[in-house]
Design a protein around this motif. Structure first.
Motif, mmCIF file in Angstrom:
data_model
loop_
_atom_site.group_PDB
_atom_site.id
_atom_site.type_symbol
_atom_site.label_atom_id
_atom_site.label_comp_id
_atom_site.label_asym_id
_atom_site.label_seq_id
_atom_site.Cartn_x
_atom_site.Cartn_y
_atom_site.Cartn_z
ATOM 1 N N GLN A 80 0.797 -1.277 -0.118
ATOM 2 C CA GLN A 80 0.474 -0.086 0.262
ATOM 3 C C GLN A 80 0.830 1.062 0.076
ATOM 4 O O GLN A 80 0.751 2.131 -0.791
ATOM 5 C CB GLN A 80 -1.073 0.608 1.274
ATOM 6 N N PHE A 81 1.646 1.193 0.906
ATOM 7 C CA PHE A 81 2.728 2.568 0.782
ATOM 8 C C PHE A 81 3.282 2.449 -0.700
ATOM 9 O O PHE A 81 3.497 3.537 -0.889
ATOM 10 C CB PHE A 81 3.974 2.143 1.643
ATOM 11 N N LEU A 82 3.828 1.555 -0.640
ATOM 12 C CA LEU A 82 4.624 1.552 -2.426
ATOM 13 C C LEU A 82 4.080 2.196 -3.161
ATOM 14 O O LEU A 82 4.069 2.835 -4.048
ATOM 15 C CB LEU A 82 5.175 -0.111 -2.301
ATOM 16 N N THR A 83 2.843 1.435 -3.647
ATOM 17 C CA THR A 83 1.713 2.473 -4.515
ATOM 18 C C THR A 83 1.552 3.563 -4.506
ATOM 19 O O THR A 83 1.850 3.917 -5.599
ATOM 20 C CB THR A 83 0.172 1.724 -3.919
ATOM 21 N N GLU A 84 1.804 4.324 -3.426
ATOM 22 C CA GLU A 84 1.350 5.388 -3.623
ATOM 23 C C GLU A 84 3.215 6.052 -3.657
ATOM 24 O O GLU A 84 2.696 7.000 -4.305
ATOM 25 C CB GLU A 84 1.274 5.911 -1.895
ATOM 26 N N ALA A 85 4.120 5.932 -3.032
ATOM 27 C CA ALA A 85 5.349 6.105 -2.927
ATOM 28 C C ALA A 85 5.895 5.842 -5.060
ATOM 29 O O ALA A 85 6.679 6.925 -5.414
ATOM 30 C CB ALA A 85 6.516 5.119 -2.228
ATOM 31 N N SER A 129 -6.885 0.346 -6.922
ATOM 32 C CA SER A 129 -8.247 0.947 -7.483
ATOM 33 C C SER A 129 -8.079 -1.103 -6.218
ATOM 34 O O SER A 129 -9.371 -0.627 -5.519
ATOM 35 C CB SER A 129 -8.700 0.190 -8.488
ATOM 36 N N TYR A 130 -7.463 -1.509 -6.097
ATOM 37 C CA TYR A 130 -7.938 -2.666 -5.323
ATOM 38 C C TYR A 130 -7.799 -2.067 -3.381
ATOM 39 O O TYR A 130 -8.196 -3.199 -2.928
ATOM 40 C CB TYR A 130 -6.663 -3.841 -5.336
ATOM 41 N N PHE A 131 -6.377 -1.527 -4.066
ATOM 42 C CA PHE A 131 -6.406 -1.047 -1.971
ATOM 43 C C PHE A 131 -7.322 0.007 -1.621
ATOM 44 O O PHE A 131 -7.539 0.049 -0.021
ATOM 45 C CB PHE A 131 -4.872 -0.262 -1.610
ATOM 46 N N SER A 132 -7.957 0.433 -3.019
ATOM 47 C CA SER A 132 -10.108 1.548 -2.224
ATOM 48 C C SER A 132 -11.038 0.228 -2.250
ATOM 49 O O SER A 132 -11.515 0.614 -1.628
ATOM 50 C CB SER A 132 -9.774 2.357 -3.052
ATOM 51 N N MET A 133 -10.361 -0.459 -2.636
ATOM 52 C CA MET A 133 -11.701 -1.257 -2.622
ATOM 53 C C MET A 133 -11.786 -2.465 -1.182
ATOM 54 O O MET A 133 -12.675 -3.239 -0.769
ATOM 55 C CB MET A 133 -11.919 -2.717 -3.794
ATOM 56 N N GLU A 134 -10.825 -2.368 -0.517
ATOM 57 C CA GLU A 134 -10.719 -3.248 0.913
ATOM 58 C C GLU A 134 -11.632 -2.568 2.150
ATOM 59 O O GLU A 134 -11.665 -1.430 2.197
ATOM 60 C CB GLU A 134 -9.374 -3.058 1.186
#
Length: 134
Positions: A80-85, A129-134
């Motif tokens: 999740q962190f790496l996605t934003e980074a 998208s994956y993390f926003s659906m969690e």
């Protein structure tokens, strides 16, 4: 190499906060690899690739990622962190290199696609998208 120093610093801050380290963990090598110094809780090795190879262009590749405590959410939290980074620093993909059985199932769960049976990749927009659906 200086352009990746900010990414290294972001990763370092994340690891220090998450694992309560007081000293810097991450360093950047001359061949654009971000790795962690020897420690007991985190093992990290990331390759930075801007050109197309087996992986898509603008890809941050996880070559090694391990935590002393497994199955407690460290991997998912780090992704999740790496996605934003990666988004902040202009990468459009995240890859996993030479995945073993555990990391393959982790990659598939998160929606990574197989490049050749042992390497995986995903567009950062798909992870968002994956993390926003969690």
């Amino acid at each position: 190499m200086i352009e990746y120093e900010e990414l290294r610093a972001d990763i370092d801050r994340y690891l220090m906060e998450r694992f309560k380290y007081r000293k810097s963990l991450a360093f950047l090598t001359v061949d654009n690899v971000i790795a962690t110094r020897r420690n007991s809780r985190v093992d990290l090795y990331l390759r930075i690739r801007r050109i197309e190879s087996n992986f898509p262009p603008d890809c941050l590749i996880i070559a090694r990622l391990g935590f002393s405590k497994e199955r407690v959410g460290h991997g998912t939290h780090f992704l999740q962190f790496l996605t934003e980074a990666t988004r902040k620093h202009g990468f459009s993909h995240i890859g996993i290199e030479c995945a073993n059985a555990k990391s393959s199932s982790f990659a598939k769960k998160l929606g990574f696609y197989s490049i050749d049976g042992e390497n995986y990749a995903i567009a950062t927009t798909n992870l968002i998208s994956y993390f926003s659906m969690e």
